[in-house]
Design a protein around this motif. Structure first.
Motif, PDB file in Angstrom:
ATOM      1  N   ASN A 183      -0.096  12.396   1.968  1.00 15.48           N
ATOM      2  CA  ASN A 183       0.325  11.172   2.540  1.00 15.48           C
ATOM      3  C   ASN A 183       0.339  11.247   4.064  1.00 15.48           C
ATOM      4  O   ASN A 183       0.218   9.969   4.451  1.00 15.48           O
ATOM      5  N   LEU A 222      -3.152  10.500   4.999  1.00 18.91           N
ATOM      6  CA  LEU A 222      -3.330   9.333   4.578  1.00 18.91           C
ATOM      7  C   LEU A 222      -3.077   8.346   5.700  1.00 18.91           C
ATOM      8  O   LEU A 222      -3.801   7.248   6.015  1.00 18.91           O
ATOM      9  N   TYR A 252      -5.891   5.931   7.532  1.00 15.95           N
ATOM     10  CA  TYR A 252      -5.816   4.538   7.540  1.00 15.95           C
ATOM     11  C   TYR A 252      -5.764   4.220   8.924  1.00 15.95           C
ATOM     12  O   TYR A 252      -6.599   3.056   9.275  1.00 15.95           O
ATOM     13  N   VAL A 293      -9.866   7.814   2.987  1.00 17.59           N
ATOM     14  CA  VAL A 293      -8.737   6.682   2.660  1.00 17.59           C
ATOM     15  C   VAL A 293      -8.944   6.575   1.275  1.00 17.59           C
ATOM     16  O   VAL A 293      -7.746   6.911   0.343  1.00 17.59           O
ATOM     17  N   ASP A 294     -10.027   6.413   0.687  1.00 22.85           N
ATOM     18  CA  ASP A 294      -9.901   6.211  -0.690  1.00 22.85           C
ATOM     19  C   ASP A 294      -9.739   7.198  -1.540  1.00 22.85           C
ATOM     20  O   ASP A 294      -8.874   7.098  -2.570  1.00 22.85           O
ATOM     21  N   LYS A 309      -5.963   8.337  -1.289  1.00 22.06           N
ATOM     22  CA  LYS A 309      -5.297   7.241  -2.227  1.00 22.06           C
ATOM     23  C   LYS A 309      -5.678   7.390  -3.817  1.00 22.06           C
ATOM     24  O   LYS A 309      -4.455   7.307  -4.455  1.00 22.06           O
ATOM     25  N   ASN A 310      -6.800   7.769  -4.073  1.00 24.60           N
ATOM     26  CA  ASN A 310      -6.988   7.876  -5.499  1.00 24.60           C
ATOM     27  C   ASN A 310      -6.248   9.211  -5.832  1.00 24.60           C
ATOM     28  O   ASN A 310      -5.686   9.109  -7.192  1.00 24.60           O
ATOM     29  N   ALA A 337       0.794   6.921  -3.214  1.00 26.73           N
ATOM     30  CA  ALA A 337       0.128   6.843  -1.914  1.00 26.73           C
ATOM     31  C   ALA A 337       0.907   5.916  -1.255  1.00 26.73           C
ATOM     32  O   ALA A 337       1.367   4.823  -1.808  1.00 26.73           O
ATOM     33  N   LYS A 357      -0.649   1.191   3.374  1.00 29.55           N
ATOM     34  CA  LYS A 357      -1.171   0.899   4.931  1.00 29.55           C
ATOM     35  C   LYS A 357      -0.066   0.267   5.535  1.00 29.55           C
ATOM     36  O   LYS A 357       0.227  -0.882   5.460  1.00 29.55           O
TER      37      LYS A 357
END
Lengths: 279, 243
Positions: A74, A77, A81, A116-117, A120-121, A127, A130
């Motif tokens: 995270n 992430l 983002y 990012v994708d 998140k997945n 997740a 943003k």
């Protein structure tokens, strides 16, 4: 520093809501050591996304990432983002990026959105959403030192360099904590080195590929020619590696020795750096 | 701040009665007992900072009578020896390229700066691993660069690209075998510099393109894959076990 409080606030968002269902640390380590065929197949062909997807479902079970992995991914992430939206806005801004340089930033934009994708997945429901960003570095005021970032190409390139060099240091700093989770570690490292490629390219682009210091692909000492980014480069002049004063074991000069080793940042250091970008 | 690596080095370098259980455990997994090999004169100007490993203690890689090297990846020492082997290869390549008579004519001034910096970084990595490994290090490797045209810009840059991309993938793929967080941290400090090299070299080959980073995720290659790719450039045979 007020950023400490705000950084803590960002960290709060990392706490998983599914703590009660998390595997124990011992189980996670044991499972992290078992590499499924699917994971290895993905790693061999360099498709980390497949490996990451396989991790969250097979190695740990759906929604059962260990707490430490959840927190670090995270954290990553948030940075991805930040970078992805930055390049998305930069690419979309009229008359910002010259046509000759567009392929460079389209490449980076694609990578950051891919990162990012897949984070998140992998994190699934864990997740974090943003944040809202203020790319002026103004904590939401829109009037920070980089207020012209999407209208002034020089500013845009400078912020890009700061993001990429920070990203490299951020991933590097988390690698030891990911050690028990071998597949996650390897996935993170394969992002880490791509961020370093981005950083090198942007750094050289800023010097119009003349490769004069400090606009080289690597970081010399703790030098930055971008006002306000001193914290991004703090400690990069380190000459003690693994307890060894490396100036004593080689004929290479100290300047190049500092370039030869990139340095990590802690999560707290990184969050303090990026905090003014987060509203 | 005392890094875990520092601690481990102290363990390796410590002696006699003060040896802790942690050290015993580390050494048991780190090395191959009784495989002491003498490599007189192989360390060049490098100063060994770790104390000599006592007779009968683990020493790392096994070297056969024909110079063939076996790296045991159940030992952190040999994972570091793997990195040392690759850094030896890269350093030798750039030293050879930069000392070729054609170097200053086939490369523009900015390109020379890039290549000389990279040479220095790789020499620094090589010397660092040599010093950190001390008596546990593998011997100096013999480069086999006959297929490279050092007077040809494209040949040099394409080989550099191969070595840098391979190096990045090697560190990315070997990290999972390390058990000491300090060693992992060190590998992380080096791999991103290799990635910076890869981007710069790729840009010299195709300037202002997207080639500096061809994928959103770099490869993490197995040591078997990496050593097979490096094999044509190294005289000695290097084999890996327990990986």
């Amino acid at each position: 520093m007020s950023t400490t409080t705000r950084a803590d606030g960002v960290l709060d968002g990392f706490d998983p809501e599914i703590a009660s269902r998390l595997v124990t640390r011992r189980d996670a380590i044991a499972k992290g050591a078992v590499t499924s065929g699917l994971v290895m197949a993905g790693l061999r062909i360099g498709t980390v996304p497949a490996a990451l997807a396989a991790l969250s479902t097979s190695a740990f079970g759906q929604g059962r990432l260990p707490t430490v992995v959840n927190g670090i991914l995270n954290f990553a992430l948030v940075l991805e983002y930040l970078e992805a939206e930055f390049y998305n806005r930069g690419i979309a801004a009229p008359n910002l990026i010259p046509a000759a340089d567009r392929n460079i930033f389209l490449t980076i934009q694609g990578h950051e959105n891919t990162h990012v994708d897949y984070l998140k997945n992998t994190l699934g429901a864990s997740a974090r959403p943003k944040p809202t960003f203020d790319y002026s570095y103004g904590n939401g005021s829109g009037t920070g030192p980089f207020a012209d970032v999407f209208t002034n190409y020089t500013t845009f390139k400078a912020v890009a360099q700061a993001f990429e060099d920070t990203g490299v240091r951020a991933y590097k700093g988390q690698a030891p904590s990911l050690m028990p989770y071998k597949d996650v570690l390897q996935a993170a490292l394969t992002i880490h080195s791509v961020e370093a490629r981005h950083a090198a390219e942007v750094r050289r682009l800023r010097g119009n590929f003349a490769d004069n210091e400090p606009n080289q692909g690597w970081i010399t000492r703790a030098i930055t020619d971008i006002p306000g980014t001193e914290a991004v480069y703090a400690g990069e002049d380190n000459l003690i590696q693994g307890g060894i004063d490396i100036t004593t074991i080689t004929t290479v000069a100290s300047k190049e020795l500092t370039e030869a080793f990139d340095e990590p940042l802690t999560m707290a250091q990184v969050l303090a750096i990026v905090d003014p970008f987060i509203v | 701040m005392t890094s875990p690596l520092h601690t481990s080095e102290n363990r390796l370098a410590s002696d006699g009665d003060s040896v802790s259980m942690a050290r015993r455990n580390f050494l048991r997994t780190a090395g191959l007992a009784g495989a002491a090999i003498a490599f007189a004169g192989c360390s060049g100007t490098t100063t060994e900072l770790t104390a000599p490993v006592r007779s009968g203690s683990p020493t790392g890689a096994v070297v056969g009578p024909n110079g063939a090297i076996t790296l045991d990846f159940s030992s952190d020492i040999d994972v570091l020896n793997y990195a040392y082997a690759l850094e030896q290869l890269e350093a030798a390549f750039y030293v050879t390229a930069a000392s070729n008579a054609a170097f200053t004519s086939i490369f523009a001034a900015n390109e020379q700066r890039v290549l000389l910096d990279i040479r220095d970084h790789e020499v620094a990595h090589r010397d660092f691993f040599g010093a950190a490994l001390g008596t546990a290090k593998i011997p100096n490797l013999t480069p086999a660069f006959g297929a490279i045209s050092f007077a040809d810009r494209t040949s040099v840059l394409q080989t550099a690209r191969t070595f840098e991309d391979l190096g990045v993938s090697a560190y990315n793929g070997a990290a999972r075998f390390l058990t000491d967080a300090g060693y992992l941290g060190l590998a992380g400090k080096i791999v991103s510099v290799e990635a910076r090299h890869a981007a710069a070299i790729r840009d010299l080959l195709n300037t202002r393109s997207g080639d500096f980073a061809p994928n959103a995720f770099d490869a993490g290659n197995t040591p078997q894959f990496v050593l097979a790719a490096a094999d044509p450039f190294i005289v000695e045979s290097i084999t890996v076990i327990n990986a």
